[in-house]
Design an enzyme around this catalytic site. Structure first.
Site, PDB file in Angstrom:
ATOM      1  N   GLU A 186       0.425   8.100  -3.706  1.00 34.15           N
ATOM      2  CA  GLU A 186       1.344   7.494  -2.504  1.00 34.15           C
ATOM      3  C   GLU A 186       2.726   8.363  -2.645  1.00 34.15           C
ATOM      4  O   GLU A 186       3.161   8.755  -1.562  1.00 34.15           O
ATOM      5  CB  GLU A 186       1.711   6.028  -2.690  1.00 34.15           C
ATOM      6  CG  GLU A 186       0.524   5.037  -2.373  1.00 34.15           C
ATOM      7  CD  GLU A 186       0.219   5.309  -0.863  1.00 34.15           C
ATOM      8  OE1 GLU A 186       0.732   5.517  -0.094  1.00 34.15           O
ATOM      9  OE2 GLU A 186      -1.088   5.506  -0.735  1.00 34.15           O
ATOM     10  N   HIS A 193       3.110  10.970   0.400  1.00 33.08           N
ATOM     11  CA  HIS A 193       4.253  10.170   1.244  1.00 33.08           C
ATOM     12  C   HIS A 193       5.484  10.551   0.919  1.00 33.08           C
ATOM     13  O   HIS A 193       6.386  10.928   1.615  1.00 33.08           O
ATOM     14  CB  HIS A 193       3.653   8.933   1.793  1.00 33.08           C
ATOM     15  CG  HIS A 193       2.275   8.819   2.433  1.00 33.08           C
ATOM     16  ND1 HIS A 193       1.958   9.078   3.663  1.00 33.08           N
ATOM     17  CD2 HIS A 193       1.241   8.346   1.887  1.00 33.08           C
ATOM     18  CE1 HIS A 193       0.734   8.943   3.814  1.00 33.08           C
ATOM     19  NE2 HIS A 193       0.410   8.295   2.756  1.00 33.08           N
ATOM     20  N   HIS A 252       0.914  -1.224  -0.065  1.00 36.52           N
ATOM     21  CA  HIS A 252       0.200  -0.132   0.002  1.00 36.52           C
ATOM     22  C   HIS A 252       0.936   1.053   0.005  1.00 36.52           C
ATOM     23  O   HIS A 252       0.703   2.101  -0.756  1.00 36.52           O
ATOM     24  CB  HIS A 252      -0.941   0.025   1.059  1.00 36.52           C
ATOM     25  CG  HIS A 252      -1.874   1.277   1.406  1.00 36.52           C
ATOM     26  ND1 HIS A 252      -2.696   1.365   2.185  1.00 36.52           N
ATOM     27  CD2 HIS A 252      -1.791   2.419   0.588  1.00 36.52           C
ATOM     28  CE1 HIS A 252      -3.402   2.500   1.977  1.00 36.52           C
ATOM     29  NE2 HIS A 252      -2.705   3.274   1.030  1.00 36.52           N
TER      30      HIS A 252
HETATM   31  P1  AMP Z   1      -3.173   6.986   2.226  1.00 39.92           P
HETATM   32  O1  AMP Z   1      -3.770   8.276   1.627  1.00 39.92           O
HETATM   33  O2  AMP Z   1      -1.518   6.744   1.530  1.00 39.92           O
HETATM   34  O3  AMP Z   1      -3.276   6.806   3.596  1.00 39.92           O
HETATM   35  O4  AMP Z   1      -4.064   5.792   1.641  1.00 39.92           O
HETATM   36  C1  AMP Z   1      -5.198   5.639   1.556  1.00 39.92           C
HETATM   37  C2  AMP Z   1      -5.786   5.822   0.344  1.00 39.92           C
HETATM   38  O5  AMP Z   1      -5.456   4.734  -0.451  1.00 39.92           O
HETATM   39  C3  AMP Z   1      -7.276   5.790   0.130  1.00 39.92           C
HETATM   40  O6  AMP Z   1      -7.789   6.489  -0.662  1.00 39.92           O
HETATM   41  C4  AMP Z   1      -7.366   4.312  -0.331  1.00 39.92           C
HETATM   42  O7  AMP Z   1      -8.734   4.282  -1.013  1.00 39.92           O
HETATM   43  C5  AMP Z   1      -6.427   4.253  -1.419  1.00 39.92           C
HETATM   44  N1  AMP Z   1      -6.090   2.651  -1.551  1.00 39.92           N
HETATM   45  C6  AMP Z   1      -5.716   1.873  -0.302  1.00 39.92           C
HETATM   46  N2  AMP Z   1      -5.314   0.714  -0.983  1.00 39.92           N
HETATM   47  C7  AMP Z   1      -5.584   0.878  -2.357  1.00 39.92           C
HETATM   48  C8  AMP Z   1      -5.385  -0.061  -3.404  1.00 39.92           C
HETATM   49  N3  AMP Z   1      -4.848  -1.150  -3.393  1.00 39.92           N
HETATM   50  N4  AMP Z   1      -5.581   0.572  -4.734  1.00 39.92           N
HETATM   51  C9  AMP Z   1      -6.036   1.825  -4.730  1.00 39.92           C
HETATM   52  N5  AMP Z   1      -6.034   2.537  -4.011  1.00 39.92           N
HETATM   53  C10 AMP Z   1      -5.828   2.175  -2.555  1.00 39.92           C
END
Ligand code: AMP
Ligand code: AMP
Length: 230
Positions: free
Chosen positions: A119, A123, A65
């Site tokens: 990502e 991040h 992730h």
């Molecule tokens: P973050 O913003 O890095 O905390 O990640 C959360 C975001 O990543 C949310 O919008 C989730 O819907 C998305 N997310 C998590 N896993 C996946 C995945 N396997 N594919 C696409 N989006 C994802």
């Protein structure tokens, strides 16, 4: 009079130097990374469901992730450099590995670029002084070789077969297999059962080795959690 002037000048210099250090460290003031692996079965069996990527159904394995720079108190910086957008051409040699190991499951089906951009921009830009774009993705891929979560679990008799397992047995199996205690994040399936969703491991600030996590987020797992198939 002259010495007053030079003291004033010296004070200005000290203040400027302090500001320079504060400005630089604000951008890159992180202490370790959190590495998050995700069980695709638990992303997909929820109320909101999922869409397989355009490259096809991912393997039944934990996927990446993210790799998130964190502060020691568990908070984290985000969106640190709007001038450093994700550029697919910088990771073109990694694309097929990213598709296999860092698969998008969001709807509608995508090729992954949106997920990797999100990502990187949220991040990755906060650790760009340590890991440039290519290194960031390469590092995350390399870490997966060193953290075979599925093997650690199946070696302990914990398999993605829809059964429920105790949270402590899952943590114990990962500690045994990988060497470090994970944080386990749960979500709920469409019937409301608590299930194994994401595994968090911590990595040192130079992104070279796993470490014990300095802090854990608040847990929201039941004591028995399901491990659904994918
Ligand atoms: P973050 O913003 O890095 O905390 O990640 C959360 C975001 O990543 C949310 O919008 C989730 O819907 C998305 N997310 C998590 N896993 C996946 C995945 N396997 N594919 C696409 N989006 C994802
Ligand atoms: P427990 O296994 O629930 O007795 O928790 C033992 C330690 O793990 C405590 O320090 C908790 O803060 C931490 N902890 C609790 N829940 C989780 C979880 N879901 N994943 C990882 N660590 C946890």
């Amino acid at each position: 009079m002259e010495s007053n002037g030079s003291i004033l000048m010296l004070m200005k210099l000290v203040v400027l130097q302090y500001l320079a250090v504060v400005c630089v460290s604000q951008d890159f003031d992180f202490f370790y990374f959190v590495y998050i692996l995700q069980w695709p079965g638990s992303y997909c069996d929820t109320k909101s469901s999922c869409c397989y990527p355009t490259s096809g159904k991912p393997a039944a394995d934990f996927g990446i992730h993210g790799l998130w720079p964190n502060n020691n108190d568990g908070s984290y910086p985000s969106n640190c450099d709007s001038n450093n957008a994700f550029q697919p051409s910088l990771v073109s040699d990694l694309t097929s590995s990213l598709q296999r190991n860092w698969a998008t499951l969001a709807c509608p089906s995508g090729n992954g670029i949106q997920f990797w951009s999100h990502e990187w921009e949220k991040h990755g830009t906060c650790s760009e002084s340590t890991l440039k774009q290519h290194d960031y993705f390469q590092t995350a891929l390399n870490l997966k070789q060193r953290a075979n979560i599925l093997r650690a679990l199946t070696n302990a008799g914990i398999a993605p077969n829809g059964n429920a397992y105790s949270l402590s047995s899952i943590k114990g199996a990962i500690k045994q297999g990988v060497g470090y205690t994970p944080y386990i994040e749960c979500n709920v399936d469409s019937s409301g059962n608590s299930q194994l969703y994401q595994v968090y491991l911590c990595v040192d600030a130079s992104a070279s080795r796993f470490i014990e996590c300095p802090v854990f987020p608040n847990a929201k797992c039941a004591s028995q959690i399901q491990f659904p198939p994918f």
